[in-house]
Each structure stands twice: as structure tokens, then as C-alpha cells.
Design a protein around this motif. Sequence first.
Motif, PDB file in Angstrom:
ATOM      1  N   THR A 139      56.186   2.367  27.257  1.00  0.00           N
ATOM      2  CA  THR A 139      56.771   2.676  28.562  1.00  0.00           C
ATOM      3  C   THR A 139      55.653   2.723  29.598  1.00  0.00           C
ATOM      4  O   THR A 139      54.482   2.910  29.257  1.00  0.00           O
ATOM      5  N   LEU A 140      56.021   2.569  30.855  1.00  0.00           N
ATOM      6  CA  LEU A 140      55.032   2.650  31.919  1.00  0.00           C
ATOM      7  C   LEU A 140      54.582   4.098  32.102  1.00  0.00           C
ATOM      8  O   LEU A 140      55.390   5.018  32.066  1.00  0.00           O
ATOM      9  N   GLY A 177      45.282  -2.430  30.944  1.00  0.00           N
ATOM     10  CA  GLY A 177      46.414  -1.889  31.688  1.00  0.00           C
ATOM     11  C   GLY A 177      47.621  -1.647  30.806  1.00  0.00           C
ATOM     12  O   GLY A 177      47.753  -2.229  29.732  1.00  0.00           O
ATOM     13  N   THR A 178      48.498  -0.774  31.258  1.00  0.00           N
ATOM     14  CA  THR A 178      49.718  -0.489  30.521  1.00  0.00           C
ATOM     15  C   THR A 178      50.553  -1.749  30.361  1.00  0.00           C
ATOM     16  O   THR A 178      50.769  -2.493  31.319  1.00  0.00           O
ATOM     17  N   ALA A 179      51.002  -1.984  29.135  1.00  0.00           N
ATOM     18  CA  ALA A 179      51.822  -3.146  28.777  1.00  0.00           C
ATOM     19  C   ALA A 179      51.045  -4.453  28.856  1.00  0.00           C
ATOM     20  O   ALA A 179      51.641  -5.526  28.901  1.00  0.00           O
ATOM     21  N   HIS A 203      46.254   5.857  24.402  1.00  0.00           N
ATOM     22  CA  HIS A 203      45.963   4.717  25.263  1.00  0.00           C
ATOM     23  C   HIS A 203      45.358   5.173  26.588  1.00  0.00           C
ATOM     24  O   HIS A 203      45.864   6.086  27.238  1.00  0.00           O
ATOM     25  N   VAL A 204      44.251   4.513  26.987  1.00  0.00           N
ATOM     26  CA  VAL A 204      43.617   4.762  28.286  1.00  0.00           C
ATOM     27  C   VAL A 204      43.676   3.461  29.082  1.00  0.00           C
ATOM     28  O   VAL A 204      42.891   2.541  28.827  1.00  0.00           O
ATOM     29  N   PRO A 205      44.608   3.346  30.032  1.00  0.00           N
ATOM     30  CA  PRO A 205      44.744   2.092  30.792  1.00  0.00           C
ATOM     31  C   PRO A 205      43.723   1.973  31.915  1.00  0.00           C
ATOM     32  O   PRO A 205      43.379   2.964  32.562  1.00  0.00           O
ATOM     33  N   TYR A 206      43.247   0.744  32.146  1.00  0.00           N
ATOM     34  CA  TYR A 206      42.341   0.443  33.251  1.00  0.00           C
ATOM     35  C   TYR A 206      43.000  -0.609  34.140  1.00  0.00           C
ATOM     36  O   TYR A 206      44.116  -1.065  33.860  1.00  0.00           O
ATOM     37  N   ARG A 207      42.299  -1.018  35.181  1.00  0.00           N
ATOM     38  CA  ARG A 207      42.828  -2.005  36.125  1.00  0.00           C
ATOM     39  C   ARG A 207      42.246  -3.388  35.879  1.00  0.00           C
ATOM     40  O   ARG A 207      42.055  -4.168  36.793  1.00  0.00           O
ATOM     41  N   GLY A 208      41.929  -3.691  34.645  1.00  0.00           N
ATOM     42  CA  GLY A 208      41.384  -4.996  34.295  1.00  0.00           C
ATOM     43  C   GLY A 208      40.366  -4.884  33.189  1.00  0.00           C
ATOM     44  O   GLY A 208      39.899  -3.777  32.846  1.00  0.00           O
TER      45      GLY A 208
END
Length: 323
Positions: free
Chosen positions: A321-322, A159-161, A181-186
Motif C-alpha cells: 500500500t502507499l 520508492g513505494t511500489a 521498507h525505507v522509501p527514497y525518491r530515486g
Amino acid sequence: MLRRPLLAALAAPLVLPGAARAQDAWPTRPVTLVVPWAPGGSNDVAARLVAPMLAERLGQSVVVENRAGGGGSIGMGLVTRARPDGHTLLISSASNHVFHALVSPDLGYDVRDALVGIAMMVDVPNVLAVNPATGITNVQELIARIRATPGGMSFGSSGTASSNHLAGELFRMLTNTELTHVPYRGGGPVATDLVAGTIPMAFMNLPTVIGPAQSGRLRIIGVGTAERVRIRPDLPTIAEQGVPGYAVRSWTGLFAPRGTPRPIIDRMAEEMRTVLDAPTIRARLTDLASEPIFMPPAQTDAFVREEFDRWGPVVRAARVTLD
């Protein structure tokens, strides 16, 4: 002369049991451990590992509830708004507790004030992993591949940050390479896509990837800790592979809403200490490449503040940043 001592002695038992009953009343219903990430990540694994033994010791069910999203802020916010009675607690990590809080000006609360530490639980190494189909076996090969790829390469994180995101940003800065960056939910979803080849590389927590790595479905090419980890001393650090100064690791801790009565916090801390000291739990954590690092409440709060002081400058330098 004898009447006053006799009356005091007779009255004492009437007061003390009542006080004991009030202190021992918690918990009166199931205790919920909120994990602000998707199932399968290192925080989720830690929560589900300790929950059964905590339930035995507390005499109530201990339920693990995943509330993913917002870089961990959804689950964290839920706990900050919960009634401070010890029945809703947070299994938190460096990712949501520190990194995401540093880049989120509109959380509506200061983590350091809204939540109080109960115990630091587990120290979790970060690792750099790739899909075996890339043919990459070490960090220098990865750096060469990134530089040879137009526009660089993409990397996944929980996830981001998150700590994994910051691990990637620090790697990008120290190696002067281009990464997206490729953010995921966990951590669980990251591992799934890395194994499938949807993303070529990812920065992840070691407990999340050790299973797929052992089965050959992904390859760990470096650990993010300053020194090699005890459970996998064969894995070289990223720093020793030509990226000096690289060091990132995560942690898992237990927190409560501000205002939770001190007797509840102290009791839960002692129960967590006992659980983490249990041979079966320590052995399982070792199998998962994690280290129990119990800290009592005051030390946990001090540790969190030190983390903010340490990572604030890094977050600003990386311009995180988000999304």
C-alpha cells in the motif's frame, strides 16, 4: 487525350512536397524527456545516455527533466496532461508504470489508456546490496542476520511500489523474514545512504550501484534475475543462494501522451532503434550492466499489459500500500 495525364503530372509535385513538409515538421522545438525519478537512477542514466544522439538525429535539443515524487506518479502525470504533440515524452520504468499504478487507485487515469508506447529501451537487472561494514557477503548470511536482529532489518528502495520495493517484499515473503521498507525518491539517494551506512541493505537497479560496488563502497551479494547477468557472471542470483522462485527485473521504456500523432510515434521509435543499435551506446549500456531490448510501439503496449497481468497478483499477495 494527353492533357489529363499532363495536368496530373504537373499537379503532383505541388501536393507531395507539402505533405512531406507537414510530416517532417516535428519537432519544431526542444523535446523534453521527463524522468519521474531523482537524478542518478537507472532511468535517468538511460535518458541522459541516449539524449545527445537523439538530438543529433532530430535536429532539436533533447532535454532530460527530472520530476521525482509520488513513486513516479508526479512525472508520469505531467506527461499524461501534456499536449500530445511529441514534444513532451516519458522515460518510464516498471516501478512507476506498473507497480505504482497497481497500488494507486486515485491516479485519475489508467496508465494503459493515458500513455502509448513508443519503444521499450533497456532491460535492467535488480540486485541486493549491503553496506560492507555489515560484514555480510552472501544471501544466507543476510537472512541469518535479519532473523537475529530484533524487529528485523530495514531496506531501502527507490520508492513505494517501485520494482526495488517489490523486490524487497518478495524477498521478505519467500524467506519468511521481517523487513521494514525505507522509501527514497530515486536510486541515487538510496545509493548515497547505503554507502553512508544510514541503511544496511537495499534492493536497487544494477546500473545505479555498479560504480560504488566496483570501488568497494558497497557490496552486491545477489542479482534478482532468474539467471546470472552477462555483464557480471561472477554475481550469483538470489534464487541460487537458497531463495528458489525469486526473480525480479526492471526495464526502461519511452512513452507519449495518448493522442500523439502516429507518424511522430513511428519516427521516434525508429530513431530510438537506431540510437540503441549504435555501437557506442550498446557498449556504454553493457558497461552499465543494462541490455538494450528495443520493442516497437505495438509490442511495447502489449508488453506493458502483460506486466500488469503478471504483477497484479504479486502486489496483492504482498499487500503493498502507499505510505
